[in-house]
Design a protein around this motif. Sequence first.
Motif, short mmCIF file in Angstrom:
data_model
loop_
_atom_site.label_atom_id
_atom_site.label_comp_id
_atom_site.label_asym_id
_atom_site.label_seq_id
_atom_site.Cartn_x
_atom_site.Cartn_y
_atom_site.Cartn_z
N LEU A 79 36.01 45.31 32.86
CA LEU A 79 36.27 43.90 32.56
C LEU A 79 34.99 43.07 32.57
O LEU A 79 34.75 42.30 31.65
CB LEU A 79 37.29 43.32 33.56
CG LEU A 79 38.67 43.96 33.50
CD1 LEU A 79 39.58 43.37 34.57
CD2 LEU A 79 39.29 43.82 32.13
N ARG A 138 42.21 50.91 38.94
CA ARG A 138 43.32 49.94 39.01
C ARG A 138 44.31 50.32 37.91
O ARG A 138 43.96 50.33 36.74
CB ARG A 138 42.80 48.53 38.81
CG ARG A 138 43.96 47.54 38.71
CD ARG A 138 43.72 46.36 39.55
NE ARG A 138 44.88 45.49 39.50
CZ ARG A 138 45.17 44.66 40.43
NH1 ARG A 138 44.42 44.56 41.49
NH2 ARG A 138 46.22 43.89 40.34
N VAL A 150 37.59 49.02 37.65
CA VAL A 150 37.19 47.64 37.93
C VAL A 150 36.31 47.55 39.16
O VAL A 150 36.35 48.42 40.03
CB VAL A 150 38.42 46.71 38.11
CG1 VAL A 150 39.24 46.60 36.85
CG2 VAL A 150 39.29 47.16 39.26
N CYS A 158 36.63 41.78 40.37
CA CYS A 158 37.73 41.73 39.39
C CYS A 158 39.03 42.17 40.03
O CYS A 158 40.07 41.54 39.83
CB CYS A 158 37.41 42.60 38.18
SG CYS A 158 36.17 41.89 37.08
N ASP A 159 38.99 43.23 40.83
CA ASP A 159 40.20 43.73 41.48
C ASP A 159 40.84 42.66 42.35
O ASP A 159 42.05 42.49 42.35
CB ASP A 159 39.88 44.97 42.31
CG ASP A 159 41.13 45.62 42.87
OD1 ASP A 159 42.04 45.93 42.09
OD2 ASP A 159 41.20 45.79 44.10
N ILE A 204 42.43 39.81 39.84
CA ILE A 204 43.38 40.12 38.77
C ILE A 204 44.76 39.52 39.04
O ILE A 204 45.39 38.98 38.15
CB ILE A 204 43.48 41.64 38.53
CG1 ILE A 204 42.23 42.11 37.77
CG2 ILE A 204 44.73 42.00 37.73
CD1 ILE A 204 42.14 43.60 37.55
N ASP A 205 45.23 39.60 40.28
CA ASP A 205 46.57 39.09 40.58
C ASP A 205 46.61 37.56 40.67
O ASP A 205 47.68 36.97 40.55
CB ASP A 205 47.09 39.71 41.87
CG ASP A 205 47.31 41.21 41.71
OD1 ASP A 205 47.71 41.63 40.61
OD2 ASP A 205 47.07 41.95 42.67
N PRO A 232 44.19 35.17 38.89
CA PRO A 232 43.01 34.81 38.10
C PRO A 232 42.65 33.33 38.16
O PRO A 232 41.50 32.95 37.99
CB PRO A 232 43.37 35.24 36.68
CG PRO A 232 44.84 35.34 36.66
CD PRO A 232 45.26 35.67 38.07
N TRP A 234 36.20 34.87 34.64
CA TRP A 234 36.80 35.57 33.52
C TRP A 234 36.16 35.27 32.17
O TRP A 234 36.63 35.76 31.15
CB TRP A 234 38.30 35.32 33.49
CG TRP A 234 38.94 35.82 34.74
CD1 TRP A 234 39.54 35.08 35.72
CD2 TRP A 234 39.01 37.18 35.18
NE1 TRP A 234 39.99 35.90 36.73
CE2 TRP A 234 39.66 37.19 36.43
CE3 TRP A 234 38.57 38.39 34.64
CZ2 TRP A 234 39.90 38.37 37.13
CZ3 TRP A 234 38.80 39.55 35.35
CH2 TRP A 234 39.47 39.54 36.59
N SER A 251 44.92 44.22 30.05
CA SER A 251 44.46 43.49 31.23
C SER A 251 43.82 42.17 30.84
O SER A 251 44.10 41.13 31.45
CB SER A 251 43.47 44.34 32.03
OG SER A 251 44.09 45.52 32.49
N ILE A 278 45.30 38.38 31.85
CA ILE A 278 44.47 37.43 32.62
C ILE A 278 44.28 36.14 31.83
O ILE A 278 44.47 35.04 32.35
CB ILE A 278 43.12 38.07 32.98
CG1 ILE A 278 43.33 39.21 33.97
CG2 ILE A 278 42.16 37.02 33.55
CD1 ILE A 278 42.14 40.14 34.11
#
Length: 189
Positions: free
Chosen positions: A17, A27, A42, A46-47, A50-51, A53, A60, A77, A81
Motif C-alpha cells: 500500500l 494481512r 503491509v 498501514c495495518d 486499515i480498519d 482509515p 493514505w 484494499s 480505504i
Amino acid sequence: MSLENQLRERAENRCELCGATENLKVREVPPSDGTADRAILVCETCDSLIDTPEANPNHWHCLNESMWSPVPAVQVSAWRILKQIAAEGWPQDLLDMLYLEPEVQAWAEEGLQEANEEAPAVRDANGNPLADGDSVVILKDLPVKGAGFTAKQGTKVSNIRLVPDDPTHIQGKVNGVSIFLKTEFLKKA
C-alpha cells in the motif's frame, strides 16, 4: 512456499500500500480463502490504520500509486480505504479514476458491507446500545442551535432514529422540533 514468502516475493519486500520496507506482515483481505490471491503484505502503520482509515487520512495519499497495482487484493484494499475516507475530497477524486473489473468490484463492495455490519454500535453515555425507536433522557441542558431553545436536562426523547455512518449522534424530537443530539449527553430510558 509459505504465504508470507509468496507475498514478500510478489511485493519485493515492500508494503503493497505505501511502499515501506520495515515491519512487514501478512494481512488477509476479507472474505479471505487463505491464499496469496486474497492477502496483501503491509507495514505496521498501514495495518494499524486499515480498519480506521479516518484516524489518519493523510497517510493514505500513498494509494495514489498503489491503487494501480495489477494485484486484485491491493486494488480491493485501496478501493475500500478510499471509500471510507471519501468525504475528505481527494479520495473521491481517486475513486473516480479507479476502474476495477466487475468481479474485483463485487469483492471490494462485499468486504465493505461486512465491515459496516461490524461497525461499532451506537451507545449512550453509560455504554448501553441504542436502536431506532428507543427512548432516551437528556443528561444536561443543551442549547439547540438555530431553534432558539434549550433542551432541558431530564427531557425524555421518544422514538429516536440513528444517524447513518455516525455512532456519536441520534435524531429525535424535542419541543416538536426534530434535532440531532450527541449520544454522550443521553442515557437510555
